[in-house]
Design a protein around this motif. Structure first.
Motif, mmCIF file in Angstrom:
data_model
loop_
_atom_site.group_PDB
_atom_site.id
_atom_site.type_symbol
_atom_site.label_atom_id
_atom_site.label_comp_id
_atom_site.label_asym_id
_atom_site.label_seq_id
_atom_site.Cartn_x
_atom_site.Cartn_y
_atom_site.Cartn_z
ATOM 1 N N SER A 14 0.828 -1.208 0.000
ATOM 2 C CA SER A 14 0.000 0.000 0.000
ATOM 3 C C SER A 14 0.866 1.263 0.000
ATOM 4 O O SER A 14 0.559 2.239 -0.692
ATOM 5 N N MET A 15 1.939 1.261 0.793
ATOM 6 C CA MET A 15 2.810 2.424 0.842
ATOM 7 C C MET A 15 3.507 2.668 -0.491
ATOM 8 O O MET A 15 3.779 3.817 -0.866
ATOM 9 N N LEU A 16 3.799 1.600 -1.238
ATOM 10 C CA LEU A 16 4.391 1.760 -2.567
ATOM 11 C C LEU A 16 3.426 2.480 -3.500
ATOM 12 O O LEU A 16 3.820 3.388 -4.241
ATOM 13 N N ILE A 17 2.147 2.099 -3.452
ATOM 14 C CA ILE A 17 1.145 2.765 -4.284
ATOM 15 C C ILE A 17 0.981 4.219 -3.874
ATOM 16 O O ILE A 17 0.950 5.132 -4.721
ATOM 17 N N ILE A 18 0.893 4.475 -2.562
ATOM 18 C CA ILE A 18 0.708 5.848 -2.072
ATOM 19 C C ILE A 18 1.918 6.712 -2.424
ATOM 20 O O ILE A 18 1.776 7.874 -2.854
ATOM 21 N N SER A 19 3.117 6.184 -2.264
ATOM 22 C CA SER A 19 4.330 6.936 -2.595
ATOM 23 C C SER A 19 4.385 7.262 -4.083
ATOM 24 O O SER A 19 4.799 8.364 -4.474
ATOM 25 N N SER A 20 3.960 6.333 -4.918
ATOM 26 C CA SER A 20 3.939 6.580 -6.362
ATOM 27 C C SER A 20 2.960 7.694 -6.712
ATOM 28 O O SER A 20 3.266 8.570 -7.536
ATOM 29 N N ILE A 21 1.781 7.680 -6.079
ATOM 30 C CA ILE A 21 0.789 8.732 -6.341
ATOM 31 C C ILE A 21 1.318 10.100 -5.904
ATOM 32 O O ILE A 21 1.206 11.099 -6.636
ATOM 33 N N ASN A 65 -11.854 18.482 -21.571
ATOM 34 C CA ASN A 65 -10.988 17.476 -22.185
ATOM 35 C C ASN A 65 -11.487 16.117 -21.710
ATOM 36 O O ASN A 65 -11.215 15.698 -20.587
ATOM 37 N N GLN A 66 -12.263 15.465 -22.545
ATOM 38 C CA GLN A 66 -12.895 14.202 -22.144
ATOM 39 C C GLN A 66 -11.887 13.106 -21.839
ATOM 40 O O GLN A 66 -12.108 12.258 -20.975
ATOM 41 N N LYS A 67 -10.755 13.128 -22.524
ATOM 42 C CA LYS A 67 -9.744 12.096 -22.287
ATOM 43 C C LYS A 67 -9.181 12.198 -20.874
ATOM 44 O O LYS A 67 -9.042 11.188 -20.164
ATOM 45 N N ILE A 68 -8.879 13.423 -20.448
ATOM 46 C CA ILE A 68 -8.357 13.611 -19.094
ATOM 47 C C ILE A 68 -9.413 13.244 -18.055
ATOM 48 O O ILE A 68 -9.113 12.621 -17.023
ATOM 49 N N GLU A 69 -10.665 13.610 -18.312
ATOM 50 C CA GLU A 69 -11.735 13.285 -17.374
ATOM 51 C C GLU A 69 -11.927 11.773 -17.241
ATOM 52 O O GLU A 69 -12.183 11.266 -16.134
ATOM 53 N N MET A 70 -11.769 11.051 -18.338
ATOM 54 C CA MET A 70 -11.867 9.593 -18.270
ATOM 55 C C MET A 70 -10.703 9.008 -17.467
ATOM 56 O O MET A 70 -10.889 8.084 -16.670
ATOM 57 N N ILE A 71 -9.516 9.582 -17.665
ATOM 58 C CA ILE A 71 -8.334 9.072 -16.961
ATOM 59 C C ILE A 71 -8.482 9.275 -15.461
ATOM 60 O O ILE A 71 -8.256 8.346 -14.662
ATOM 61 N N TRP A 72 -8.877 10.505 -15.027
ATOM 62 C CA TRP A 72 -8.934 10.738 -13.578
ATOM 63 C C TRP A 72 -10.185 10.137 -12.926
ATOM 64 O O TRP A 72 -10.351 10.223 -11.716
ATOM 65 N N THR A 73 -11.054 9.529 -13.731
ATOM 66 C CA THR A 73 -12.159 8.752 -13.170
ATOM 67 C C THR A 73 -11.814 7.258 -13.087
ATOM 68 O O THR A 73 -12.069 6.608 -12.070
ATOM 69 N N ILE A 74 -11.229 6.737 -14.152
ATOM 70 C CA ILE A 74 -10.941 5.292 -14.215
ATOM 71 C C ILE A 74 -9.712 4.929 -13.393
ATOM 72 O O ILE A 74 -9.700 3.909 -12.684
ATOM 73 N N LEU A 75 -8.660 5.771 -13.439
ATOM 74 C CA LEU A 75 -7.410 5.443 -12.756
ATOM 75 C C LEU A 75 -7.580 5.289 -11.240
ATOM 76 O O LEU A 75 -7.109 4.292 -10.659
ATOM 77 N N PRO A 76 -8.254 6.224 -10.521
ATOM 78 C CA PRO A 76 -8.464 5.996 -9.080
ATOM 79 C C PRO A 76 -9.279 4.743 -8.780
ATOM 80 O O PRO A 76 -9.033 4.066 -7.772
ATOM 81 N N THR A 77 -10.230 4.412 -9.660
ATOM 82 C CA THR A 77 -11.010 3.194 -9.449
ATOM 83 C C THR A 77 -10.125 1.955 -9.522
ATOM 84 O O THR A 77 -10.250 1.030 -8.709
#
Length: 221
Positions: free
Chosen positions: A26-33, A57-69
């Motif tokens: 978990s700390m590896l993921i948090i540190s990367s973010i 910018n629909q592409k950016i909106e898709m990225i910041w919705t899908i990536l956190p999921t």
């Protein structure tokens, strides 16, 4: 573990080993973010180009919705697996009932007759506030079931190196199990503020080979 270390205790059970691995994962993921966010912030502060005409910018909106999921899914799956593994109870070899009092512990080995004792803090111990007059022996490499309750207020029976923390609640029986894969003495304390002597009810577990555990049980007869 030495007093000056800030990491976890050395794991003495399979569950604690998995907890440490999950923490590092978990700390590896948090540190990367955090690294990515700081990098983007610095790039934006140093960027001299700007535009007032960008509205979407629909592409950016898709990225910041899908990536956190996806990130939350990668954290949730091993977390739930570990949570259900900690609750799994197959076929315990020994059952120990732990009763909390203000401010000491009572241990009852329900599988054996007349094996019951009280455990108080030893004030003249070498390890300050952690050693007790009657430690609690358990056999090594065996699944042990603890049934925990209290007679007065809420306490918490905790052994960090074994990955155990369970509340002792009046009128309720809570259950937890462990398998200790290392021999030795493991220490803990009540982790619930239960009164003025809260810091004076330590816990001491002795993980010993099964033949010595059987000899200890026979000494009560």
């Amino acid at each position: 573990m030495d007093w000056y270390k800030m990491s976890f205790y050395d794991a003495t059970s399979p569950i604690m080993e998995q907890l440490i691995l999950f923490h590092d994962y978990s700390m590896l993921i948090i540190s990367s973010i955090l690294s990515m966010v700081f990098f983007i912030m610095i790039k934006l502060m140093k960027n001299n180009f700007f535009s007032n005409m960008i509205l979407e910018n629909q592409k950016i909106e898709m990225i910041w919705t899908i990536l956190p999921t996806l990130i939350l899914t990668f954290i949730a799956i091993p977390s739930l697996h570990l949570l259900y593994t900690m609750d799994e109870l197959m076929n315990p070899m020994v059952t120990i009932k732990i009763i909390a009092h203000q401010w000491f512990w009572t241990y009852e080995y329900n599988d054996f007759n007349q094996v019951e004792f009280e455990s108080y803090m030893n004030p003249s111990s070498i390890i300050r506030f952690l050693e007790v007059d009657n430690s609690t022996p358990i056999p090594i490499n065996c699944q042990i079931r603890f049934i925990i309750t209290s007679t007065d207020v809420i306490h918490s029976w905790t052994i960090p190196s074994l990955g155990i923390k369970m509340d002792a609640t009046p009128g309720r029986l809570n259950q937890i199990s462990i398998i200790s894969n290392k021999s030795g003495s493991f220490f803990g304390q009540c982790s619930e503020i239960c009164g003025m002597n809260h810091s004076f009810m330590p816990i001491m577990i002795d993980s010993i080979p099964i033949k010595y555990f059987i000899s200890w049980i026979k000494s009560f007869n």
